[in-house]
Design an enzyme around this catalytic site. Structure first.
Site, PDB file in Angstrom:
ATOM      1  NE  ARG A  65     -48.045  -5.685   3.734  1.00 58.78           N
ATOM      2  CZ  ARG A  65     -48.692  -4.971   4.655  1.00 58.78           C
ATOM      3  NH1 ARG A  65     -48.734  -5.360   5.896  1.00 58.78           N
ATOM      4  NH2 ARG A  65     -49.326  -3.865   4.323  1.00 58.78           N
ATOM      5  NE  ARG A  91     -46.240  -4.043   8.888  1.00 56.18           N
ATOM      6  CZ  ARG A  91     -46.029  -3.403   7.746  1.00 56.18           C
ATOM      7  NH1 ARG A  91     -46.585  -2.250   7.524  1.00 56.18           N
ATOM      8  NH2 ARG A  91     -45.229  -3.937   6.832  1.00 56.18           N
ATOM      9  CG  LEU A  93     -50.020  -9.636  12.006  1.00 60.47           C
ATOM     10  CD1 LEU A  93     -50.630 -10.246  13.254  1.00 60.47           C
ATOM     11  CD2 LEU A  93     -48.573  -9.211  12.259  1.00 60.47           C
ATOM     12  CG  HIS A 109     -63.241  -4.648  13.552  1.00 61.89           C
ATOM     13  ND1 HIS A 109     -62.332  -3.931  12.800  1.00 61.89           N
ATOM     14  CD2 HIS A 109     -64.456  -4.408  12.996  1.00 61.89           C
ATOM     15  CE1 HIS A 109     -62.975  -3.294  11.842  1.00 61.89           C
ATOM     16  NE2 HIS A 109     -64.257  -3.561  11.939  1.00 61.89           N
ATOM     17  CG  ASP A 141     -58.316 -15.110   8.794  1.00 56.02           C
ATOM     18  OD1 ASP A 141     -58.208 -13.878   8.616  1.00 56.02           O
ATOM     19  OD2 ASP A 141     -59.345 -15.749   8.501  1.00 56.02           O
ATOM     20  N   GLY A 143     -56.618 -12.523   6.503  1.00 54.96           N
ATOM     21  CA  GLY A 143     -57.530 -11.543   5.911  1.00 54.96           C
ATOM     22  C   GLY A 143     -57.661 -10.303   6.777  1.00 54.96           C
ATOM     23  CD  GLU A 174     -62.811  -1.146  20.729  1.00 44.11           C
ATOM     24  OE1 GLU A 174     -61.586  -1.279  20.856  1.00 44.11           O
ATOM     25  OE2 GLU A 174     -63.307  -0.431  19.843  1.00 44.11           O
TER      26      GLU A 174
HETATM   27  C1  GRF Z   1     -59.820   0.367  18.722  1.00 45.15           C
HETATM   28  O1  GRF Z   1     -60.906   1.047  18.157  1.00 45.15           O
HETATM   29  C2  GRF Z   1     -59.823  -1.069  18.282  1.00 45.15           C
HETATM   30  O2  GRF Z   1     -61.091  -1.585  18.095  1.00 45.15           O
HETATM   31  C3  GRF Z   1     -59.102  -0.992  16.961  1.00 45.15           C
HETATM   32  O3  GRF Z   1     -58.093  -0.040  17.157  1.00 45.15           O
HETATM   33  C4  GRF Z   1     -58.502   0.867  18.176  1.00 45.15           C
HETATM   34  C5  GRF Z   1     -57.416   0.884  19.210  1.00 45.15           C
HETATM   35  O4  GRF Z   1     -57.613   1.861  20.173  1.00 45.15           O
HETATM   36  N1  GRF Z   1     -58.589  -2.286  16.577  1.00 45.15           N
HETATM   37  P1  GRF Z   1     -56.627   1.932  21.420  1.00 45.15           P
HETATM   38  O5  GRF Z   1     -55.230   2.159  20.847  1.00 45.15           O
HETATM   39  O6  GRF Z   1     -56.722   0.668  22.175  1.00 45.15           O
HETATM   40  O7  GRF Z   1     -57.087   3.116  22.190  1.00 45.15           O
END
Ligand code: GRF
Length: 218
Positions: A65, A91, A93, A109, A141, A143, A174
């Site tokens: 890693r 992944r 980090l 997320h 971070d 975690g 998002e």
């Molecule tokens: C999304 O659900 C995001 O919250 C998560 O990974 C997914 C990525 O989707 N971290 P995309 O590749 O942006 O369509």
């Protein structure tokens, strides 16, 4: 005015968040570099289409890693990157990476952290039959989805929803939330204050808003 804050996006998959960032007005920020760690990631195509320098770096090609992260850092530094955006980068980090971009790595997320960290967050929220879920943008971070929370957007879960309905509804949020936070970072408004990390001025900004059902279900 020329853009001056250089963001790199790291992605592993379809890159719809990357697309939202490419399409958004990031103020003084720009997506200056894209790196994918999976062969055939659609995110790479999106970057190329937008004429953003893009590279593939396969973690399977590295013995550890740390070795992968060191090469990641080298490539981002070569592109004079200021901030890193994780856009579906599957992944964890290591400190090798995080110390090179301390408090300069953002993630999104698909749940209201600290509830439902890790993969399959939408499924877990759906199966738990919570009435509200959403998405969270946080600093990264070492975690799993544990860094300081910067912004959240909530969505309702309706009795008639399928898991796919919920996933799509969260993803729509998002695409609105992430560009706003990235823009705030570009403007120097992501700061550590007495109450912890926050987006300066966010109490009057959409970053802090709970979206009403009328807005999200329209
Ligand atoms: C999304 O659900 C995001 O919250 C998560 O990974 C997914 C990525 O989707 N971290 P995309 O590749 O942006 O369509």
């Amino acid at each position: 005015m020329a853009a001056s804050v250089r963001f790199a996006a790291l992605a592993s998959g379809s890159g719809t968040n990357l697309q939202a960032l490419i399409d958004a007005d990031l103020g003084p920020g720009e997506i200056a570099f894209v790196l994918v760690n999976k062969a055939g990631a659609k995110a790479l195509e999106r970057a190329q289409k937008a004429k953003i320098p893009a590279e593939t770096l396969l973690h399977a090609d590295f013995p550890s890693r740390e070795a992968f992260d060191a090469e990641l850092v080298r490539r981002l530094k070569a592109q004079r990157i200021d901030w890193v955006i994780l856009a579906g980068f599957m992944r964890l980090l290591t400190p090798t990476f995080l110390s090179a971009f301390e408090n300069r790595v953002l993630n999104i997320h698909p749940a209201l952290l600290p509830a439902f960290p890790g993969t399959h967050a939408q499924r877990q929220a759906f199966e738990a039959k919570v009435r509200i879920s959403g998405c969270t943008v946080h600093l990264v971070d070492s975690g799993m989805d544990t860094g300081p929370i910067l912004a959240q957007a909530a969505v309702p879960i309706l009795p008639s929803d399928t898991l796919a309905d919920l996933q799509a509804r969260i993803l729509r949020q998002e695409h609105q939330l992430y560009p706003r936070v990235v823009r705030a970072a570009a403007e120097g408004r992501v700061r550590q204050g007495p109450a912890g990390w926050q987006i300066e001025g966010a109490q009057n900004q959409p970053e802090a808003a709970l979206l009403s059902p009328a807005e999200v279900l329209a």
